[in-house]
Design a protein around this motif. Structure first.
Motif, mmCIF file in Angstrom:
data_model
loop_
_atom_site.group_PDB
_atom_site.id
_atom_site.type_symbol
_atom_site.label_atom_id
_atom_site.label_comp_id
_atom_site.label_asym_id
_atom_site.label_seq_id
_atom_site.Cartn_x
_atom_site.Cartn_y
_atom_site.Cartn_z
ATOM 1 N N PHE A 176 -70.047 32.697 -68.389
ATOM 2 C CA PHE A 176 -69.839 31.255 -68.573
ATOM 3 C C PHE A 176 -68.355 30.914 -68.441
ATOM 4 O O PHE A 176 -67.975 30.000 -67.689
ATOM 5 N N ASP A 177 -67.523 31.658 -69.154
ATOM 6 C CA ASP A 177 -66.079 31.406 -69.081
ATOM 7 C C ASP A 177 -65.550 31.642 -67.672
ATOM 8 O O ASP A 177 -64.657 30.915 -67.202
ATOM 9 N N VAL A 179 -67.170 31.252 -64.737
ATOM 10 C CA VAL A 179 -67.536 30.143 -63.855
ATOM 11 C C VAL A 179 -66.670 28.925 -64.158
ATOM 12 O O VAL A 179 -66.187 28.233 -63.239
ATOM 13 N N LYS A 180 -66.466 28.648 -65.441
ATOM 14 C CA LYS A 180 -65.645 27.497 -65.819
ATOM 15 C C LYS A 180 -64.218 27.634 -65.284
ATOM 16 O O LYS A 180 -63.646 26.678 -64.737
ATOM 17 N N LYS A 181 -63.644 28.819 -65.432
ATOM 18 C CA LYS A 181 -62.275 29.038 -64.960
ATOM 19 C C LYS A 181 -62.197 28.941 -63.437
ATOM 20 O O LYS A 181 -61.293 28.289 -62.893
ATOM 21 N N THR A 183 -64.175 27.372 -61.399
ATOM 22 C CA THR A 183 -64.394 25.995 -60.965
ATOM 23 C C THR A 183 -63.152 25.146 -61.191
ATOM 24 O O THR A 183 -62.725 24.383 -60.310
ATOM 25 N N ALA A 184 -62.558 25.292 -62.366
ATOM 26 C CA ALA A 184 -61.386 24.481 -62.701
ATOM 27 C C ALA A 184 -60.193 24.805 -61.816
ATOM 28 O O ALA A 184 -59.395 23.920 -61.485
ATOM 29 N N GLU A 185 -60.070 26.065 -61.413
ATOM 30 C CA GLU A 185 -58.892 26.494 -60.652
ATOM 31 C C GLU A 185 -59.145 26.607 -59.154
ATOM 32 O O GLU A 185 -58.273 27.040 -58.404
ATOM 33 N N LEU A 218 -75.010 25.994 -65.016
ATOM 34 C CA LEU A 218 -73.740 25.601 -64.412
ATOM 35 C C LEU A 218 -73.872 25.304 -62.927
ATOM 36 O O LEU A 218 -73.195 24.415 -62.398
ATOM 37 N N ASN A 219 -74.701 26.096 -62.252
ATOM 38 C CA ASN A 219 -74.921 25.927 -60.808
ATOM 39 C C ASN A 219 -76.291 26.512 -60.488
ATOM 40 O O ASN A 219 -76.462 27.736 -60.547
#
Length: 308
Positions: A176-177, A179-181, A183-185, A218-219
């Motif tokens: 989870f972390d 994918v979030k990172k 996506t954000a970057e 998330l996707n």
């Protein structure tokens, strides 16, 4: 690494199979005619060389259809074997491409402990970096502190970021972390290490199912790839691993590692024939450049011991 060096090492990686094939065929080439008895012996020799019964049957059928005006020659038989192997391997030779949109493309890497999984992740990351993709690693094998540490060392060595957590932590939280990172970057590829505890098949299946659920929220398209790393030295045991990981992880592609002088790489043909799962790449050493997209023609010739 030069192309000549790569080919030499590839040939060495398949030598155990090609030598075994030669040993099993010894004495058969003095026969002038291809009768049923000789065809039986050749078929048995192919099976004994880890190529599998389906492949052996195809080669036998091809030999039965050939006309040998001057008797059966070893070079010609090896050439025919190579041609038939390439027909089997060519449809499954598919490089791992980064095509997902939106990014990141999530690649789950699975395999038994000791198969070369962590090193293969590093090599894949290096391969994608060479193509100017942004890469993030996620240490999802949280049950082994050594796996987390090894992946962190590789990440530092090749200069890519990594998401880690405590030993015994929740792998899905790491994913989870990640994918979030990513996506954000705006990172292109997220490569996730996973546990390889086949002795606890139910636990592994539940863990991978949870990772998939988290990714799906998330996707819906993720994971985009589930790559199984196989150790070429295990021979026919690789087929059993494919069976299990297809069930527990939904494998979409294969990478075969440890193709050195101890390898029994002919099983790659049996895997292609039986499962038809894409073969993305093969590894012939520990270096970062020792992983390349799978070339079916090169592999077929090396396995058969045929000259180019």
């Amino acid at each position: 690494m030069t192309e000549a060096t790569w080919l030499d090492r590839l040939t060495a990686g398949f030598r155990k199979t090609s030598d075994r094939l030669g040993d099993n065929l010894t004495g058969l080439f003095t026969r002038a005619a291809l009768d049923e008895g000789l065809l039986d012996q050749i078929e048995e020799a192919l099976i004994a060389s880890d190529l599998g019964p389906a492949t052996a049957a195809k080669v036998r059928a091809r030999l039965a259809a050939e006309t040998f005006e001057t008797g059966l020659g070893e070079a010609r038989v090896r050439a025919i074997v190579a041609e038939e192997l390439e027909k089997i391997l060519k449809p499954v030779a598919k490089p791992l491409e980064i095509e997902a949109f939106p990014r990141p493309q999530v690649i789950l890497v699975v395999g038994v402990n000791g198969s070369g999984k962590t090193t293969t992740i590093a090599k894949l990351a290096h391969y994608f970096l060479e193509q100017d993709y942004g890469v993030l690693l996620a240490a999802g094998d949280t049950f082994r502190a050594a796996a987390i540490g090894q992946l962190r060392v590789w990440a530092d060595r090749i200069g890519v970021p990594i998401i880690t957590g405590p030993e015994g932590g929740d792998p899905s939280a790491i994913v989870f972390d990640g994918v979030k990172k990513a996506t954000a970057e705006g990172i292109d590829v997220l490569i996730v290490d996973t546990a390889g505890r086949l002795q606890n098949k139910k636990g592994l299946m539940d863990e991978l199912a949870k990772i998939r659920r988290v990714l799906g929220r998330l996707n819906p398209a993720a994971p985009h790839d589930v790559v199984l790393v196989l150790d070429a030295t295990t021979g026919q045991n690789a087929l059993a691993q494919i069976e299990v990981f297809r069930e527990v992880a939904g494998v979409t592609g294969l990478v075969m590692t440890k193709l050195d002088g101890t390898a029994r790489g002919g099983v790659l043909v049996a895997a292609a024939e039986k499962y038809g799962i894409p073969i993305h790449a093969i590894g012939i050493g520990e270096g970062l450049d020792d992983l390349r997209p799978f070339d079916p023609g090169q592999a077929a010739r090396a396995i058969a011991g045929a000259t180019a």
